[in-house]
Design an enzyme around this catalytic site. Structure first.
Site, PDB file in Angstrom:
ATOM      1  N   LYS A   1      -2.975 -10.400  -2.498  1.00 33.84           N
ATOM      2  CA  LYS A   1      -2.285  -9.788  -3.177  1.00 33.84           C
ATOM      3  C   LYS A   1      -0.826 -10.624  -4.001  1.00 33.84           C
ATOM      4  CE  LYS A   1       0.972  -6.270  -1.648  1.00 33.84           C
ATOM      5  NZ  LYS A   1       0.394  -6.294  -0.757  1.00 33.84           N
TER       6      LYS A   1
ATOM      7  N   GLY B   1       0.857  -1.250   0.101  1.00 35.30           N
ATOM      8  CA  GLY B   1      -0.519   0.305  -0.333  1.00 35.30           C
ATOM      9  C   GLY B   1       0.464   1.077  -0.211  1.00 35.30           C
TER      10      GLY B   1
HETATM   11  N1  LIG Z   1       6.582  -9.476  12.460  1.00 32.55           N
HETATM   12  C1  LIG Z   1       6.394  -7.888  11.939  1.00 32.55           C
HETATM   13  N2  LIG Z   1       7.425  -7.163  11.323  1.00 32.55           N
HETATM   14  C2  LIG Z   1       8.047  -7.106  10.660  1.00 32.55           C
HETATM   15  N3  LIG Z   1       6.823  -6.239   9.766  1.00 32.55           N
HETATM   16  C3  LIG Z   1       5.499  -6.493  11.215  1.00 32.55           C
HETATM   17  C4  LIG Z   1       4.639  -7.895  11.958  1.00 32.55           C
HETATM   18  N4  LIG Z   1       3.891  -8.059  11.982  1.00 32.55           N
HETATM   19  C5  LIG Z   1       3.135  -6.687  11.480  1.00 32.55           C
HETATM   20  N5  LIG Z   1       4.032  -6.200  10.507  1.00 32.55           N
HETATM   21  C6  LIG Z   1       2.985  -4.956  10.191  1.00 32.55           C
HETATM   22  O1  LIG Z   1       2.645  -5.625   8.912  1.00 32.55           O
HETATM   23  C7  LIG Z   1       3.020  -4.506   7.820  1.00 32.55           C
HETATM   24  C8  LIG Z   1       2.717  -4.940   6.455  1.00 32.55           C
HETATM   25  O2  LIG Z   1       1.891  -5.090   6.066  1.00 32.55           O
HETATM   26  P1  LIG Z   1       0.487  -4.706   5.155  1.00 32.55           P
HETATM   27  O3  LIG Z   1       0.711  -3.086   5.782  1.00 32.55           O
HETATM   28  O4  LIG Z   1      -1.237  -4.964   5.780  1.00 32.55           O
HETATM   29  O5  LIG Z   1       1.411  -4.208   3.695  1.00 32.55           O
HETATM   30  P2  LIG Z   1       1.129  -3.551   2.286  1.00 32.55           P
HETATM   31  O6  LIG Z   1       2.542  -2.899   2.488  1.00 32.55           O
HETATM   32  O7  LIG Z   1       0.845  -5.073   1.413  1.00 32.55           O
HETATM   33  O8  LIG Z   1      -0.006  -2.533   2.030  1.00 32.55           O
HETATM   34  C9  LIG Z   1       4.494  -3.219   8.384  1.00 32.55           C
HETATM   35  O9  LIG Z   1       4.719  -2.157   7.638  1.00 32.55           O
HETATM   36  C10 LIG Z   1       4.581  -4.004   9.796  1.00 32.55           C
HETATM   37  O10 LIG Z   1       3.994  -2.721  10.028  1.00 32.55           O
HETATM   38  N1  LIG Z   2      -5.960  -7.006  -3.416  1.00 29.87           N
HETATM   39  C1  LIG Z   2      -4.866  -6.823  -2.032  1.00 29.87           C
HETATM   40  O1  LIG Z   2      -3.464  -7.986  -0.988  1.00 29.87           O
HETATM   41  O2  LIG Z   2      -4.587  -5.903  -1.111  1.00 29.87           O
HETATM   42  P1  LIG Z   2      -3.387  -4.312  -0.230  1.00 29.87           P
HETATM   43  O3  LIG Z   2      -2.260  -5.568  -0.925  1.00 29.87           O
HETATM   44  O4  LIG Z   2      -3.601  -3.471  -0.366  1.00 29.87           O
HETATM   45  O5  LIG Z   2      -4.939  -5.291   0.711  1.00 29.87           O
END
Ligand SMILES: Nc1ncnc2c1ncn2[C@@H]1O[C@H](COP(=O)(O)OP(=O)(O)O)[C@@H](O)[C@H]1O
Ligand SMILES: NC(=O)OP(=O)(O)O
Length: 310
Positions: free
Chosen positions: A210, A11
């Site tokens: 994704k 994101g």
């Molecule tokens: N064990 C972990 N190690 C590192 N990051 C973690 C952990 N558990 C949760 N996170 C969090 O998960 C986030 C990534 O998930 P998310 O923001 O949903 O992913 P995306 O980048 O696909 O949107 C990281 O930025 C961090 O804040």
């Molecule tokens: N489809 C999907 O995984 O979207 P985000 O990474 O934004 O959650």
């Protein structure tokens, strides 16, 4: 020989609003162009949580103004999110490459991903989409039939079904374009979820993760590395606590042990580690890198990030 990599963009590489997206894709394109300049063949996948929620909410609101307006299925909203994000991302990357004197076409593929209609995920919505809500907004939306959950103290969010990807309908097109030396954006938002009905592909109401879809794509393309780009440079255990420990490597055994100990948050880091494990264990020599967009080149050079190896 050139190395083939599949990048899964999180994101923070896309932003949430149109303005944020237009700024973010410029920055993101620089990091991707660096990898192309280094000689990698790149396929890009991206998320769509905020965007698909926004599109779906917009149609729901419009339906209140025009009662003749038909219901817009979630699968169609995923298709729209692929175009909405792909359009900005492919243009930003095209421009960045031209600015560096690299002439390569960049193409977003409308990608359909087959799921199993019997997947238990349809009974248990887990994928957060759209904006955060207050407790009052959550109540209003629950009364309208949405499933809304509290999200780790950050507010409330709508969740939808997120079945596991089984197959990628347009994979041969992605392969052909990649072999022709083009840059491909595919499996956006996890792909448009469809089920097979003979020759017909029927869209279903879900948003595929994704990270799982791009891991499957990396396996089908026989990529050398699967690279998950998110907001952290490394995966941690005891994340967010004073004892936090950043990990440079995860073997299949250590990853499984940490998963059992619930070290990776469900809905954020857990799917990335599981998708990474799935790629790394699918064939000897395959490796997954989890790192930040900024550290992608250093990570691939072995200087940072968390590598998942079999
Ligand atoms: N064990 C972990 N190690 C590192 N990051 C973690 C952990 N558990 C949760 N996170 C969090 O998960 C986030 C990534 O998930 P998310 O923001 O949903 O992913 P995306 O980048 O696909 O949107 C990281 O930025 C961090 O804040
Ligand atoms: N489809 C999907 O995984 O979207 P985000 O990474 O934004 O959650």
């Amino acid at each position: 020989m050139k190395k083939k990599i599949v990048l899964a963009l999180g994101g923070n590489a896309l932003g949430s609003t149109l303005k944020e997206q237009m700024d973010a894709v410029k920055y993101t394109s620089k990091a991707i162009a660096d990898l192309i300049e280094e000689g990698y063949d790149v396929v890009v996948a991206h998320g769509n949580g905020p965007q698909v929620g926004m599109i779906n909410n917009a149609f729901t609101e419009y339906g209140k103004v025009d009662s003749k307006f038909p219901y817009m299925p979630l699968s169609m909203c995923v298709a729209m999110s692929q175009a909405y994000i792909g359009y900005d991302l492919q243009n930003a990357l095209r421009e960045e490459l031209l600015n560096r004197g690299i002439k390569k076409s960049v193409t977003s593929i409308i990608t359909q991903v087959v799921v199993d209609e019997e997947d238990p995920a349809f009974e248990r919505p887990t994928k957060p989409i759209g904006p955060f809500m207050t407790a009052d907004e959550a109540e209003v939306n629950r009364a309208r039939g949405m499933v809304v959950v509290e999200d780790s103290g950050r507010g409330y969010r709508r969740v939808v079904a997120s079945p596991k990807p089984q197959d990628i309908v347009e994979i041969d097109t992605v392969k052909s374009l990649l072999e022709a030396g083009e840059i491909v954006i595919a499996c956006g938002g996890g792909g448009i979820p469809v089920v097979r009905e003979g020759n017909h592909l029927k869209g279903v109401g879900a948003v595929i993760d994704k990270d799982f879809a791009s891991s499957l794509m990396a396996q089908k393309l026989d990529a050398d590395s699967f690279v998950v780009l998110t907001a952290v440079e490394k995966v941690a255990i005891k994340f967010g606590t004073p004892e936090q420990e950043w990990l440079s490597e995860l073997t299949l055994d250590t990853a499984k042990k940490h998963i059992e100990n619930k070290e990776f948050a469900e809905g954020s880091m857990l799917p990335k580690v599981l998708a990474g494990l799935s790629f790394a264990s699918s064939k000897p020599g395959r490796k997954t890198l989890i790192t930040s967009l900024e550290k992608a080149a250093d990570g691939l050079a072995g200087k940072t990030g968390t590598w998942i190896k079999s």
